[in-house]
Design a protein around this motif. Structure first.
Motif, PDB file in Angstrom:
ATOM      1  N   PHE A 113       0.805  -1.231   0.000  1.00 47.72           N
ATOM      2  CA  PHE A 113       0.000   0.000   0.000  1.00 47.72           C
ATOM      3  C   PHE A 113       0.839   1.282   0.000  1.00 47.72           C
ATOM      4  O   PHE A 113       0.285   2.363   0.134  1.00 47.72           O
ATOM      5  CB  PHE A 113      -0.966   0.048   1.197  1.00 47.72           C
ATOM      6  CG  PHE A 113      -1.757  -1.201   1.391  1.00 47.72           C
ATOM      7  CD1 PHE A 113      -2.666  -1.617   0.440  1.00 47.72           C
ATOM      8  CD2 PHE A 113      -1.590  -1.977   2.524  1.00 47.72           C
ATOM      9  CE1 PHE A 113      -3.410  -2.773   0.618  1.00 47.72           C
ATOM     10  CE2 PHE A 113      -2.315  -3.135   2.719  1.00 47.72           C
ATOM     11  CZ  PHE A 113      -3.231  -3.539   1.750  1.00 47.72           C
ATOM     12  N   VAL A 114       2.143   1.171  -0.160  1.00 52.89           N
ATOM     13  CA  VAL A 114       2.998   2.364  -0.152  1.00 52.89           C
ATOM     14  C   VAL A 114       3.231   2.815  -1.591  1.00 52.89           C
ATOM     15  O   VAL A 114       3.795   2.073  -2.397  1.00 52.89           O
ATOM     16  CB  VAL A 114       4.338   2.086   0.552  1.00 52.89           C
ATOM     17  CG1 VAL A 114       5.241   3.302   0.468  1.00 52.89           C
ATOM     18  CG2 VAL A 114       4.094   1.702   2.008  1.00 52.89           C
ATOM     19  N   GLU A 115       2.793   4.039  -1.916  1.00 46.59           N
ATOM     20  CA  GLU A 115       2.886   4.552  -3.276  1.00 46.59           C
ATOM     21  C   GLU A 115       3.434   5.975  -3.279  1.00 46.59           C
ATOM     22  O   GLU A 115       3.448   6.664  -2.257  1.00 46.59           O
ATOM     23  CB  GLU A 115       1.507   4.532  -3.953  1.00 46.59           C
ATOM     24  CG  GLU A 115       0.915   3.135  -4.088  1.00 46.59           C
ATOM     25  CD  GLU A 115      -0.473   3.171  -4.699  1.00 46.59           C
ATOM     26  OE1 GLU A 115      -1.070   4.267  -4.733  1.00 46.59           O
ATOM     27  OE2 GLU A 115      -0.948   2.117  -5.149  1.00 46.59           O
ATOM     28  N   LEU A 116       3.851   6.407  -4.453  1.00 45.39           N
ATOM     29  CA  LEU A 116       4.430   7.741  -4.625  1.00 45.39           C
ATOM     30  C   LEU A 116       4.113   8.248  -6.021  1.00 45.39           C
ATOM     31  O   LEU A 116       4.188   7.492  -7.003  1.00 45.39           O
ATOM     32  CB  LEU A 116       5.956   7.674  -4.434  1.00 45.39           C
ATOM     33  CG  LEU A 116       6.792   8.785  -5.083  1.00 45.39           C
ATOM     34  CD1 LEU A 116       6.592  10.096  -4.339  1.00 45.39           C
ATOM     35  CD2 LEU A 116       8.267   8.404  -5.120  1.00 45.39           C
ATOM     36  N   GLU A 117       3.723   9.519  -6.119  1.00 46.99           N
ATOM     37  CA  GLU A 117       3.603  10.193  -7.414  1.00 46.99           C
ATOM     38  C   GLU A 117       4.193  11.591  -7.275  1.00 46.99           C
ATOM     39  O   GLU A 117       3.823  12.348  -6.370  1.00 46.99           O
ATOM     40  CB  GLU A 117       2.158  10.298  -7.883  1.00 46.99           C
ATOM     41  CG  GLU A 117       2.057  10.950  -9.259  1.00 46.99           C
ATOM     42  CD  GLU A 117       0.629  11.161  -9.724  1.00 46.99           C
ATOM     43  OE1 GLU A 117       0.345  10.920 -10.905  1.00 46.99           O
ATOM     44  OE2 GLU A 117      -0.193  11.586  -8.889  1.00 46.99           O
ATOM     45  N   ARG A 118       5.130  11.930  -8.156  1.00 50.96           N
ATOM     46  CA  ARG A 118       5.719  13.256  -8.131  1.00 50.96           C
ATOM     47  C   ARG A 118       6.009  13.696  -9.560  1.00 50.96           C
ATOM     48  O   ARG A 118       6.345  12.884 -10.419  1.00 50.96           O
ATOM     49  CB  ARG A 118       6.989  13.263  -7.278  1.00 50.96           C
ATOM     50  CG  ARG A 118       8.083  12.400  -7.777  1.00 50.96           C
ATOM     51  CD  ARG A 118       9.196  12.155  -6.771  1.00 50.96           C
ATOM     52  NE  ARG A 118       9.471  13.246  -5.884  1.00 50.96           N
ATOM     53  CZ  ARG A 118      10.620  13.405  -5.239  1.00 50.96           C
ATOM     54  NH1 ARG A 118      11.604  12.542  -5.452  1.00 50.96           N
ATOM     55  NH2 ARG A 118      10.822  14.393  -4.422  1.00 50.96           N
ATOM     56  N   TYR A 119       5.869  14.995  -9.790  1.00 53.60           N
ATOM     57  CA  TYR A 119       6.196  15.538 -11.109  1.00 53.60           C
ATOM     58  C   TYR A 119       6.554  17.009 -10.940  1.00 53.60           C
ATOM     59  O   TYR A 119       6.146  17.677  -9.980  1.00 53.60           O
ATOM     60  CB  TYR A 119       5.039  15.377 -12.096  1.00 53.60           C
ATOM     61  CG  TYR A 119       3.689  15.812 -11.592  1.00 53.60           C
ATOM     62  CD1 TYR A 119       3.269  17.144 -11.664  1.00 53.60           C
ATOM     63  CD2 TYR A 119       2.802  14.879 -11.042  1.00 53.60           C
ATOM     64  CE1 TYR A 119       2.030  17.534 -11.201  1.00 53.60           C
ATOM     65  CE2 TYR A 119       1.564  15.268 -10.577  1.00 53.60           C
ATOM     66  CZ  TYR A 119       1.171  16.589 -10.666  1.00 53.60           C
ATOM     67  OH  TYR A 119      -0.062  16.974 -10.198  1.00 53.60           O
ATOM     68  N   GLY A 120       7.361  17.482 -11.867  1.00 55.02           N
ATOM     69  CA  GLY A 120       7.812  18.863 -11.793  1.00 55.02           C
ATOM     70  C   GLY A 120       8.256  19.368 -13.148  1.00 55.02           C
ATOM     71  O   GLY A 120       8.612  18.591 -14.039  1.00 55.02           O
TER      72      GLY A 120
END
Length: 268
Positions: A170-177
């Motif tokens: 259940f550990v997730e990540l979303e990043r954008y730049g």
């Protein structure tokens, strides 16, 4: 190339590293790409006298020469000590000053500072794209486009998108730049740079496993303790950067930099 011969970050003047009266480590873009360093925590593994921390899964946390901090971070010599996870997609190099930084840097702090030098338009051509995947299903793509627009005028755009997974359930990540910059040589001795960055980071805040009799519970490496839908960190960063440099021709150089940052951070 790895490292640099001089910098203006500690002393505010172009100074050879050997003449700076403070321990200084420089990690260049080449080393960051070769070793695929994507976070402050990973980068500090190659810096003596520095130790990364977990930051409670929502912020950069470091220990420099025994002093723990979440605040001694800078962008091009200007404060960036908001609590979030920084990315290196638009970084030219990272400078780590160790020791009491007020001695020459101009701001109090016991252990030191970490300064990110951001990429700017080179007024030449450069195109680069990098992609990576991992065994847990996560992926990351980044791009760097540097393009001259006219004589003495150029633009550069750096962008990144990352979707991360983990061996933990259940550990997730979303990043954008994205970080567009414009460079203009207004005269033979004058240069103006203007840049804007938007960066978004949302992740599950994983606090690890509980302890039993002073040791982590065994056999629960993948178990998430808590409600992952209610345990998250969300950060939106907007940074506007302006820089002016003018050389008077007498050995005197005038530098000015203005940074405006708007940070929206939520963590629970």
């Amino acid at each position: 190339e790895y490292g640099v011969k001089s910098t203006s970050t500690p002393t505010k003047t172009d100074t050879d590293l050997k003449n700076i009266p403070q321990a200084l480590t420089v990690i260049s873009e080449s080393q960051i790409e070769d070793q695929q360093l994507r976070s402050i925590q990973e980068l500090l593994m190659f810096v003596p006298g520095a130790t990364p921390g977990t930051g409670e899964a929502n912020r950069d946390q470091i220990t420099l020469r025994g002093n723990n901090t979440t605040a001694d971070f800078f962008i091009d010599g200007i404060r960036d000590d908001v609590q979030y996870f920084r990315d290196f997609y638009n970084v030219d190099r990272v400078e780590i000053l160790k020791g009491p930084n007020a001695m020459i840097f101009g701001r109090g702090g016991g252990g030191g500072v970490i300064n990110r030098v951001i990429k700017r338009a080179s007024l030449g051509e450069h195109y680069e794209a990098i992609g990576s995947v991992d065994s847990f299903g996560g992926f990351r793509v980044s791009a760097d486009v540097d393009q001259p627009l006219a004589e003495g005028l150029g633009a550069r755009v750096n962008a990144v998108y990352e979707d991360g997974e983990s061996f933990r359930r259940f550990v997730e990540l979303e990043r954008y730049g994205i970080n567009p910059t414009v460079g203009w040589e207004a005269g033979p001795n004058t240069r103006i740079d203007l840049g804007y960055e938007f960066f978004h980071d949302r992740r599950t805040t994983d606090r690890g496993v509980p302890s039993l009799d002073g040791r982590p519970i065994e056999g629960q490496d993948r178990t998430f303790f808590g409600d992952p839908e209610e345990s998250f960190s969300d950060a939106d960063v907007n940074i506007l950067n302006f820089a002016l440099r003018h050389e008077f021709g007498t050995g005197l150089t005038l530098r000015h930099r203005t940074l405006f940052g708007d940070y929206d951070k939520f963590y629970q």
